[in-house]
Design a protein around this motif. Structure first.
Motif, mmCIF file in Angstrom:
data_model
loop_
_atom_site.group_PDB
_atom_site.id
_atom_site.type_symbol
_atom_site.label_atom_id
_atom_site.label_comp_id
_atom_site.label_asym_id
_atom_site.label_seq_id
_atom_site.Cartn_x
_atom_site.Cartn_y
_atom_site.Cartn_z
ATOM 1 N N GLY A 303 -18.871 12.795 20.951
ATOM 2 C CA GLY A 303 -19.623 13.653 22.139
ATOM 3 C C GLY A 303 -20.684 14.581 21.252
ATOM 4 O O GLY A 303 -21.318 14.109 21.824
ATOM 5 N N GLY A 304 -19.668 15.306 21.259
ATOM 6 C CA GLY A 304 -21.092 16.119 20.534
ATOM 7 C C GLY A 304 -22.059 14.873 19.498
ATOM 8 O O GLY A 304 -22.616 15.950 18.914
ATOM 9 N N VAL A 305 -21.399 14.454 18.813
ATOM 10 C CA VAL A 305 -22.238 13.949 17.913
ATOM 11 C C VAL A 305 -23.263 12.993 18.133
ATOM 12 O O VAL A 305 -24.407 13.326 18.100
ATOM 13 N N ARG A 308 -26.162 15.507 19.309
ATOM 14 C CA ARG A 308 -26.830 16.467 18.464
ATOM 15 C C ARG A 308 -27.746 14.979 17.471
ATOM 16 O O ARG A 308 -28.647 15.659 16.751
ATOM 17 N N THR A 309 -27.638 13.943 17.778
ATOM 18 C CA THR A 309 -27.777 12.859 17.153
ATOM 19 C C THR A 309 -29.087 12.084 17.954
ATOM 20 O O THR A 309 -30.345 11.713 17.808
ATOM 21 N N ASP A 313 -34.958 14.092 25.076
ATOM 22 C CA ASP A 313 -34.538 13.102 26.384
ATOM 23 C C ASP A 313 -34.191 11.716 26.655
ATOM 24 O O ASP A 313 -34.489 10.407 27.383
ATOM 25 N N ASP A 314 -33.051 11.114 25.546
ATOM 26 C CA ASP A 314 -32.717 10.126 25.508
ATOM 27 C C ASP A 314 -31.526 10.894 26.809
ATOM 28 O O ASP A 314 -31.266 11.449 26.839
ATOM 29 N N VAL A 315 -30.539 9.602 27.078
ATOM 30 C CA VAL A 315 -29.583 9.620 27.956
ATOM 31 C C VAL A 315 -28.248 8.759 27.351
ATOM 32 O O VAL A 315 -28.072 7.800 26.791
ATOM 33 N N ALA A 316 -27.110 9.854 27.666
ATOM 34 C CA ALA A 316 -25.832 9.151 26.990
ATOM 35 C C ALA A 316 -25.020 9.490 28.142
ATOM 36 O O ALA A 316 -24.324 10.340 28.719
ATOM 37 N N ARG A 342 -27.613 4.600 12.501
ATOM 38 C CA ARG A 342 -27.406 6.029 12.672
ATOM 39 C C ARG A 342 -26.457 6.495 13.192
ATOM 40 O O ARG A 342 -26.030 7.242 12.283
ATOM 41 N N LEU A 343 -26.817 6.312 14.249
ATOM 42 C CA LEU A 343 -25.393 6.923 16.105
ATOM 43 C C LEU A 343 -24.107 6.583 15.217
ATOM 44 O O LEU A 343 -22.937 7.096 14.306
#
Length: 365
Positions: A303-305, A308-309, A313-316, A342-343
């Motif tokens: 979740g932290g990665v 940070r990545t 404005d993106d939603v996770a 990248r993720l």
């Protein structure tokens, strides 16, 4: 200065210089207002007996307010201390103000055992702020002695704002220098934080007015603080309802809500948007071999990665046990594939680092 969850940090040179400046200014203010005692304004203070009674009431109330703190999202925390400090500023003279601040801060220090520089900084900032606010009120109010006059009302509002803004600015600065937390990240100077404390300080104005009318009426002015405390719990409840406890990402329900809102917006204003559904491989194996606490730690790290990545404005969100939902604004398919790679690379690097740490601690080759 908020307390630390981790062991005391090594303060940078700039942070040490800043603390020294605040300490020097606080000591200078105490000497100026308590020892030198300059004549500021013509407003008479309370008679000695009434001042001592007000002091005896405000000390335990301020100390209790410092002990009962409400934690909110984004490192925010609130307590009713501004209300009692503002009342003290309007009712007491500098010698009693200084003594009130020191006595009110000691119980919190004894209870939580903060590192020395945290509570001494808190004391210094409160001393500096209340003395500046005390002088500010008397300058703005001038020789007006009518408690209901517009000049006094204006002076009280300016004083409440001065006390709040100075305190928040000093805390925001020390967070930046001592912990590297930016102003936007800390939220200390956001209107939600500043406005809440100004409102609390205005309750203190009501307490001071009630005291001048008849002291028992102060109980009526204190009552609204219970509503403040209940209201301050709302952001924390929203945070719990919207965010997954293990990852800090949106819950599955909130993720679906965000997706529906985005679809409705795209129907009105079409633009490139991408959705990534990601699955964390072999999490079940981690749970079975190392236990669910280890699996929870993996989820927290992932979740932290993601936070940070991804862009701001993106939603996770966490869509299921080991499934993640990612909504990328203004992103076409090609850029979405790049972001997905990248993720994945960021998560793999973090998991590899955790595995290496575990092997070194266990003595594995």
């Amino acid at each position: 200065m908020p307390a630390e969850e981790n062991p005391p940090l090594a303060l940078s040179t700039l942070a040490r210089i800043y603390l020294a400046v605040i300490y020097a200014l606080a000591v200078g203010a105490v000497i100026l207002f308590v020892v030198v005692r300059p004549s500021i304004g013509d407003r008479p203070g309370l008679p000695d007996t009434e001042a001592l009674l007000a002091f005896a009431l405000l000390v335990p109330l301020t100390a209790a307010a410092q002990l009962f703190m409400v934690d909110a999202p984004n490192r925010q925390s609130y307590h009713a201390t501004p209300a009692f400090l503002l009342a003290a500023i309007l009712l007491l003279e500098p010698p009693l103000l200084v003594l009130l601040v020191v006595l009110a801060m000691l119980p919190e220090w004894l209870k939580y055992r903060y590192p020395w520089y945290i509570q001494t900084f808190n004391m210094a900032t409160y001393l500096l702020n209340v003395l500046v606010a005390w002088a500010n009120f008397r300058i703005v109010a001038g020789d007006s002695v009518e408690i209901g006059s517009w000049q006094v009302v204006w002076a009280a509002l300016v004083t409440a704002s001065t006390l709040t803004v100075l305190n928040h600015a000093m805390v925001a600065t020390v967070l930046r220098l001592a912990r590297g937390i930016g102003i936007r990240e800390s939220g200390i100077l956001a209107w939600q934080s500043v406005g809440t404390d100004i409102s609390l300080a205005c309750v203190g104005v009501g307490m001071a007015v009630m005291w001048t009318v008849t002291p028992p009426f102060v109980a009526l002015a204190i009552a609204p603080l219970f509503l403040f405390y209940r209201a301050l719990f709302v952001p924390g409840l929203q945070e719990e309802a919207y965010h997954d406890a293990k990852t800090g990402l949106l819950t599955a329900r909130r993720s679906l809500d965000a997706f529906r809102e985005e679809v409705a917006l795209l129907q009105r204003e079409p633009r490139p948007t991408a959705v990534i559904m990601a699955d964390l491989d072999l999490l079940r194996n981690v749970n079975n071999s190392l236990g669910h606490l280890a699996g929870d730690e993996v989820l927290r790290v992932v979740g932290g990665v993601l936070r940070r990545t991804l862009r701001g404005d993106d939603v996770a969100g966490r869509f299921g046990g080991e499934e993640f939902f990612i909504l990328l604004h203004d992103t076409d398919a090609e850029r979405a594939l790049i972001m997905a790679g990248r993720l994945r690379a960021a998560v793999e690097a973090m998991i590899s680092a955790l595995s290496a740490i575990r092997q070194s601690r266990c003595g594995s080759p």
